[in-house]
Design an enzyme around this catalytic site. Structure first.
Site, PDB file in Angstrom:
ATOM      1  N   LYS A 117      36.718  42.855  39.335  1.00 16.94           N
ATOM      2  CA  LYS A 117      36.238  43.322  40.640  1.00 16.94           C
ATOM      3  C   LYS A 117      36.966  44.584  41.098  1.00 16.94           C
ATOM      4  O   LYS A 117      36.443  45.355  41.891  1.00 16.94           O
ATOM      5  CB  LYS A 117      36.338  42.208  41.660  1.00 16.94           C
ATOM      6  CG  LYS A 117      35.362  41.076  41.329  1.00 16.94           C
ATOM      7  CD  LYS A 117      35.167  40.092  42.444  1.00 16.94           C
ATOM      8  CE  LYS A 117      34.012  39.139  42.151  1.00 16.94           C
ATOM      9  NZ  LYS A 117      34.267  38.236  40.998  1.00 16.94           N
TER      10      LYS A 117
HETATM   11  C1  LIG Z   1      33.351  37.573  40.282  1.00 17.51           C
HETATM   12  C2  LIG Z   1      33.708  37.081  38.930  1.00 17.51           C
HETATM   13  C3  LIG Z   1      32.713  36.705  37.985  1.00 17.51           C
HETATM   14  C4  LIG Z   1      31.241  36.708  38.320  1.00 17.51           C
HETATM   15  O1  LIG Z   1      30.720  37.987  38.480  1.00 17.51           O
HETATM   16  P1  LIG Z   1      29.292  38.202  39.201  1.00 17.51           P
HETATM   17  O2  LIG Z   1      29.191  39.653  39.407  1.00 17.51           O
HETATM   18  O3  LIG Z   1      29.382  37.436  40.501  1.00 17.51           O
HETATM   19  O4  LIG Z   1      28.248  37.641  38.308  1.00 17.51           O
HETATM   20  C5  LIG Z   1      33.125  36.311  36.730  1.00 17.51           C
HETATM   21  N1  LIG Z   1      34.429  36.244  36.396  1.00 17.51           N
HETATM   22  C6  LIG Z   1      35.406  36.581  37.268  1.00 17.51           C
HETATM   23  C7  LIG Z   1      36.818  36.458  36.853  1.00 17.51           C
HETATM   24  C8  LIG Z   1      35.087  37.010  38.561  1.00 17.51           C
HETATM   25  O5  LIG Z   1      36.061  37.337  39.430  1.00 17.51           O
END
Ligand SMILES: *Cc1c(COP(=O)(O)O)cnc(C)c1O
Length: 476
Positions: A117
């Site tokens: 993120k």
């Molecule tokens: C947010 C997240 C996901 C999922 O990603 P999306 O964009 O919501 O599909 C997967 N793995 C981790 C570690 C995350 O923080």
């Protein structure tokens, strides 16, 4: 480039108009009016730019296709300030590592909070600061997190002019590492609110505040959730960076496997593919919360209630509905906004489900859009983590393990499969311990994290108290 809503609203808005907004006024999600097309010549130029000038310049080139209301020099500066080796721990920013044969991992988790993120949120922080300064405005971001989103937002916004963050989280329910990451921030513009309740209580508070339009306006409340178009756009870039590292020429194609929850990450892959990046498969990997796998297998999209949303050992994928999914369905229905609105507004609110298995295009989901899917359980995660460790000496986090497990079911002979690494194992130490009976490595910059002093406010799940807290601490 103008942006419009998946449900039909078209206010002729530019990128910066929608940057600070959440949903479109009709409840839909913003998308560009068209996807810019990358022809062979441009793809070759992007490959050269990536190899000679690096990730930040690649990001600038791709963002420029979608953003025409920030002067070129400023946008380049923002990209260069965001994607540095210092912040992302590697000059390649998202280095690709080969595991075995055609299997690769694209490292997206070496940013400040050790989850992918950061790739988008760090850019968002700089874009917000830039745009707020240009408008002479302030923004108070209110969010709810179960872990990764909140910390990524706080590390992106800390110390930024014009922005404050109020982040609610369920008290005592994040991993120790995640809690220490957030609560040890001492920046004046960061406020952690630990709610005595569960994640849904936090989310309910955020929703209630967002619906109080007078409060929202008076206190300039905004969000940074995953439906923000700028976040999605930032993620498109690493699909190109992964492709350029896995291939030597543009006649080759690759597949990506994406650990998925809210469909934000893999939706960025869909956008890259729609632009013309040679991607044969987009593998949607879910955990036990398999609403997405169910759709791609059967055409039936059935959202879950909280009793049927499981707490798993890949918690960042524990979702009851996938908030970015509407963007893909809009494309799948050939930009039919009336039908998209009917499905997501009427059918989901009334029946909690819709079914597209009889659409003529459903049989072509894979050939037209590249989508395939699969699911992974707790036992699968443990097995994958063990196997990655014993065969290759690599420790992967539980979410990445979900991606690997499903990737192996969809390998095409001779074609690179790129699994997106969405977090580092240290964030989920208990599961790693259970799988391989050792603690994951703690990156140097976090060595002393768990002994730092913490600052947070504990509150009951009470809307009035959260509002009062915001009123007394907010810039307005
Ligand atoms: C947010 C997240 C996901 C999922 O990603 P999306 O964009 O919501 O599909 C997967 N793995 C981790 C570690 C995350 O923080």
């Amino acid at each position: 480039m103008f942006y419009l809503s998946t449900r039909g609203y078209n206010g002729q808005q530019k990128f910066c108009d929608i940057l600070l907004e959440g949903l479109a006024p009709d409840g839909g999600l913003y998308l560009p009016a068209t996807y810019p097309q990358i022809n062979a010549q441009l793809l070759q130029r992007l490959r050269e730019i990536f190899h000679t000038k690096g990730y930040a310049h690649l990001a600038f080139e791709i963002l420029s296709l979608y953003i025409d209301d920030i002067p070129t020099e400023d946008l380049l500066l923002i990209c260069r300030k965001t994607y540095t080796a210092e912040v992302f721990g590697d000059p390649l920013i998202t280095p690709l590592r080969k595991i075995d044969g055609e299997l690769h991992i694209l490292a997206l988790s070496n940013g400040p909070t050790l989850a992918f993120k950061d790739m988008a949120m760090q850019l968002l922080g700089n874009l917000f600061e830039y745009e707020l300064k240009r408008r002479g405005e302030q923004l108070n971001i209110l969010g709810a997190t179960s872990g990764d989103t909140g910390s990524a937002a706080e590390y992106a916004m800390r110390g930024k002019q014009g922005v404050q963050v109020f982040m609610t989280s369920p008290h005592g329910r994040m991993s120790r590492f995640q809690q220490a990451q957030m609560f040890s921030l001492m920046d004046d513009n960061i406020f952690n609110i630990a709610v005595n309740g569960v994640f849904d209580d936090c989310q309910d508070i955020v929703k209630a505040v967002s619906q109080d339009l007078a409060f929202k306006k008076k206190y300039k409340i905004g969000t940074v959730n995953s439906i923000n178009w700028a976040r999605l756009l930032a993620q498109v870039v690493y699909y190109f960076a992964g492709y350029f590292q896995a291939t030597t020429e543009n006649s080759q194609s690759v597949s990506f496997s994406v650990p998925s929850g809210n469909f934000g990450n893999v939706c960025a892959g869909h956008v890259a593919r729609m632009m013309g990046l040679p991607v044969s498969q987009l593998v949607v990997a879910t955990n036990e919360n398999d609403v997405l796998d169910e759709f791609f297998e059967s055409g039936s999209y059935k959202i879950r209630d909280s009793a049927n949303t499981f707490e798993t050992s890949s918690p960042s994928m524990d979702i009851s509905k996938a908030s970015n999914f509407e963007r893909f369905i809009y494309d799948f229905l050939k930009q039919d906004s009336a039908r998209t609105a009917d499905l997501f507004h009427q059918q989901l609110s009334n029946k909690g489900a819709f079914n597209l298995s009889t659409e003529p295009d459903f049989a072509n989901l894979k050939s037209r859009y590249g989508f395939v899917s699969g699911k992974s359980t707790h036992e699968d995660r443990l097995r994958t983590i063990r196997r990655m460790y014993s065969s290759y000496g690599q420790v992967v986090d539980p979410h990445t393990a979900d991606g690997l497990k499903v990737a192996l079911e969809h390998m095409n002979p001779g074609e690179p499969m790129i699994v997106l690494e969405t977090a580092l194992p240290v964030k989920f130490a208990d599961t790693i311990m259970q799988a391989i009976e050792q603690m994951p490595q703690v990156p140097h910059k976090f060595k002393d994290l768990e002994s730092l002093p913490l600052r947070f406010e504990v509150m009951p799940p009470d809307l009035g108290q959260v509002k009062k807290f915001i009123e007394s601490h907010c810039n307005s």
